[in-house]
Design a protein around this motif. Structure first.
Motif, PDB file in Angstrom:
ATOM      1  N   LEU A  65       0.840  -1.216   0.000  1.00 23.83           N
ATOM      2  CA  LEU A  65       0.000   0.000   0.000  1.00 23.83           C
ATOM      3  C   LEU A  65       0.869   1.258   0.000  1.00 23.83           C
ATOM      4  CD1 LEU A  65      -2.839  -0.882   2.555  1.00 23.83           C
ATOM      5  CD2 LEU A  65      -3.152  -0.162   0.168  1.00 23.83           C
ATOM      6  N   VAL A  66       1.863   1.273   0.880  1.00 25.63           N
ATOM      7  CA  VAL A  66       2.720   2.461   1.014  1.00 25.63           C
ATOM      8  C   VAL A  66       3.626   2.626  -0.205  1.00 25.63           C
ATOM      9  CG1 VAL A  66       4.603   3.405   2.399  1.00 25.63           C
ATOM     10  CG2 VAL A  66       2.634   2.417   3.533  1.00 25.63           C
ATOM     11  N   ALA A  67       4.169   1.511  -0.695  1.00 27.40           N
ATOM     12  CA  ALA A  67       5.096   1.575  -1.838  1.00 27.40           C
ATOM     13  C   ALA A  67       4.410   2.148  -3.076  1.00 27.40           C
ATOM     14  CB  ALA A  67       5.637   0.182  -2.136  1.00 27.40           C
ATOM     15  N   GLU A  68       3.179   1.733  -3.292  1.00 24.54           N
ATOM     16  CA  GLU A  68       2.444   2.207  -4.473  1.00 24.54           C
ATOM     17  C   GLU A  68       2.289   3.737  -4.433  1.00 24.54           C
ATOM     18  OE1 GLU A  68      -1.975   1.743  -6.525  1.00 24.54           O
ATOM     19  OE2 GLU A  68      -1.549   0.974  -4.501  1.00 24.54           O
ATOM     20  N   ASN A  69       1.959   4.250  -3.256  1.00 23.99           N
ATOM     21  CA  ASN A  69       1.760   5.697  -3.147  1.00 23.99           C
ATOM     22  C   ASN A  69       3.085   6.447  -3.228  1.00 23.99           C
ATOM     23  OD1 ASN A  69       1.523   8.332  -1.582  1.00 23.99           O
ATOM     24  ND2 ASN A  69      -0.618   7.783  -1.920  1.00 23.99           N
ATOM     25  N   MET A  70       4.115   5.913  -2.569  1.00 24.60           N
ATOM     26  CA  MET A  70       5.426   6.585  -2.597  1.00 24.60           C
ATOM     27  C   MET A  70       5.989   6.615  -4.018  1.00 24.60           C
ATOM     28  SD  MET A  70       7.197   5.152   0.911  1.00 24.60           S
ATOM     29  CE  MET A  70       8.761   6.004   0.671  1.00 24.60           C
ATOM     30  N   SER A  71       5.694   5.589  -4.808  1.00 26.27           N
ATOM     31  CA  SER A  71       6.181   5.539  -6.202  1.00 26.27           C
ATOM     32  C   SER A  71       5.683   6.755  -6.983  1.00 26.27           C
ATOM     33  CB  SER A  71       5.669   4.270  -6.885  1.00 26.27           C
ATOM     34  OG  SER A  71       6.127   3.131  -6.207  1.00 26.27           O
ATOM     35  N   LYS A  72       4.402   7.108  -6.734  1.00 26.82           N
ATOM     36  CA  LYS A  72       3.823   8.253  -7.463  1.00 26.82           C
ATOM     37  C   LYS A  72       4.579   9.540  -7.097  1.00 26.82           C
ATOM     38  CE  LYS A  72      -0.831   6.262  -7.529  1.00 26.82           C
ATOM     39  NZ  LYS A  72      -1.716   6.031  -6.356  1.00 26.82           N
ATOM     40  N   ASP A 111      -2.290  10.360   2.864  1.00 25.80           N
ATOM     41  CA  ASP A 111      -3.214  10.051   1.772  1.00 25.80           C
ATOM     42  C   ASP A 111      -4.520   9.463   2.295  1.00 25.80           C
ATOM     43  OD1 ASP A 111      -3.519   9.509  -1.325  1.00 25.80           O
ATOM     44  OD2 ASP A 111      -4.160   7.697  -0.258  1.00 25.80           O
ATOM     45  N   LYS A 112      -5.665   9.997   1.818  1.00 26.04           N
ATOM     46  CA  LYS A 112      -6.980   9.563   2.322  1.00 26.04           C
ATOM     47  C   LYS A 112      -7.243   8.085   2.044  1.00 26.04           C
ATOM     48  CE  LYS A 112      -9.517  13.842   2.811  1.00 26.04           C
ATOM     49  NZ  LYS A 112      -8.189  14.416   3.109  1.00 26.04           N
ATOM     50  N   ASN A 113      -6.859   7.641   0.873  1.00 29.76           N
ATOM     51  CA  ASN A 113      -7.107   6.233   0.524  1.00 29.76           C
ATOM     52  C   ASN A 113      -6.329   5.290   1.425  1.00 29.76           C
ATOM     53  OD1 ASN A 113      -8.737   7.119  -1.549  1.00 29.76           O
ATOM     54  ND2 ASN A 113      -6.964   7.325  -2.933  1.00 29.76           N
ATOM     55  N   GLY A 134      10.131  12.268   2.632  1.00 36.30           N
ATOM     56  CA  GLY A 134       9.111  13.176   2.093  1.00 36.30           C
ATOM     57  C   GLY A 134       7.967  12.402   1.449  1.00 36.30           C
ATOM     58  N   ALA A 135       8.326  11.381   0.668  1.00 33.82           N
ATOM     59  CA  ALA A 135       7.296  10.576  -0.011  1.00 33.82           C
ATOM     60  C   ALA A 135       6.492   9.764   1.000  1.00 33.82           C
ATOM     61  CB  ALA A 135       7.970   9.653  -1.019  1.00 33.82           C
ATOM     62  N   LEU A 136       7.146   9.322   2.058  1.00 30.26           N
ATOM     63  CA  LEU A 136       6.432   8.581   3.110  1.00 30.26           C
ATOM     64  C   LEU A 136       5.396   9.485   3.778  1.00 30.26           C
ATOM     65  CD1 LEU A 136       5.972   6.144   4.964  1.00 30.26           C
ATOM     66  CD2 LEU A 136       7.896   6.956   6.363  1.00 30.26           C
ATOM     67  N   LYS A 137       5.776  10.727   4.053  1.00 30.68           N
ATOM     68  CA  LYS A 137       4.831  11.683   4.661  1.00 30.68           C
ATOM     69  C   LYS A 137       3.583  11.830   3.791  1.00 30.68           C
ATOM     70  CE  LYS A 137       7.673  14.800   7.485  1.00 30.68           C
ATOM     71  NZ  LYS A 137       9.065  14.342   7.218  1.00 30.68           N
TER      72      LYS A 137
END
Ligand code: MLT
Length: 327
Positions: free
Chosen positions: A51-58, A279-281, A271-274
């Motif tokens: 879940l976290v990796a997908e968002n941090m990738s963006k 993220d709402k999702n 920064g990407a982790l923050k």
């Protein structure tokens, strides 16, 4: 003269933006990042990581690919990252096991407080004490009586010495003063399959892997290890309510790199982790699974370092008192 100045100005501007483009282009990350998860795919740590990796990738503009390196209670995956290139392209998502392993393994293939740099905390997941659905006990008191009466045959699944499920199982057995037969797996993903099939009797595992099974009635749940009941598991009492307060524990997770990763990489990862934790999702998905993102103030290297140091100090005497070592 005016025309010459205009041309010079434009050239300078073009040159400036090129430099910053190159600087940015040259900046981290320039290629795919690997996130090592030290347990089998499909389990709780894997769920959080993907879940976290997908968002941090963006946010980072480069893919973070999750690679599962299970075994030895998570220390194999941690060792993989401790020995990886220090370029910021290999990261580790691990949990409380990072702290307990430091005492459980006397011959750990890395120095926990020297081999890693820190990105930040991710979440703190409660655990649930479960049994196969046909376990002849309907509350924790009944489970304890059954376990004590059948201690030579009752089996407790875990993901190896150093895993969260091992720690929670250890807290259960020391709380009831009864040693039970433990069955190790490469992760609680595969262990859950055997619990659902009745091949093993008991498992203590994170809500990120158990909530759906409990809601679906495919396992029996006796208690949750959080201080308060969970919205998604309202009928499950806390260990305190159920009579074993010493089992209260939260499975905190953090992201690490090998020691010596570039500051720029650590800053951008943090920064990407923050962004991911805000993220709402992700917030909604974590809530469905009985947990929540760590506060933004904890998504920092300093917060994770402080947590790891204090948790190593907290669990060392507990593990020494239990005298259970992996080697
Ligand atoms: C997993 O992802 O399999 C778990 O985190 C294992 C554990 O620590 O119990």
């Amino acid at each position: 003269m005016k025309i010459l100045n205009a041309v010079l100005g434009a050239t300078a501007l073009a040159a400036l933006s090129l430099v910053s483009a190159v600087a940015n282009a040259a900046g981290y990350p320039e290629r795919q990042i690997t996130m090592i998860v030290p347990f089998a795919a499909g389990g709780p740590t894997d769920t959080v990581a993907r879940l976290v990796a997908e968002n941090m990738s963006k946010t980072l503009g480069q893919q973070i690919v999750v690679e599962n390196v299970g075994g030895a209670g998570g220390t194999l995956g941690a060792a993989r990252v401790a020995n990886a290139d220090k370029d910021g392209y290999t990261v580790l998502l691990h949990h409380i096991g990072m702290a307990t392993s430091d005492s459980l393994y006397r011959k750990l293939p890395y120095k926990t407080l020297e081999a890693f740099d820190y990105v930040g905390l991710v979440t703190d997941v409660p655990m649930t004490l479960l049994a196969r659905k046909d376990m002849p006990a309907n509350d924790l008191k009944g489970l304890v009586e059954y376990a004590k009466a059948n201690k030579d045959k009752v089996t407790v699944a875990n993901a190896g010495i150093g895993a969260a499920s091992h720690l929670c199982g250890m807290l259960f057995m020391s709380s009831i003063q009864t040693a039970l037969v433990t069955v190790p797996y490469k992760g609680t993903g595969p262990a859950m399959t055997d619990l659902l099939g009745g091949q093993v009797d008991i498992m203590c595992d994170q809500t990120t892997n158990t909530t759906k099974q409990i809601q679906g009635g495919t396992v029996k749940a006796y208690a949750v290890t959080s201080p308060a009941r969970l919205d998604v598991l309202k009928d499950v009492p806390t260990v305190k309510e159920a009579g074993l307060p010493q089992m209260e524990v939260g499975i905190w997770h953090g992201i690490y790199t090998p020691k010596g990763a570039p500051k720029e990489a650590l800053d951008k990862l943090s920064g990407a982790l923050k962004v991911a934790l805000a993220d709402k999702n992700i917030g909604a998905r974590f809530a469905e699974l009985g947990t929540k993102p760590s506060p933004e103030s904890d998504a920092t290297p300093a917060a994770l370092k402080a947590k790891l140091e204090s948790e190593i100090a907290r669990w060392k005497p507990v593990i020494e008192a239990a005298g259970q070592y992996a080697d």
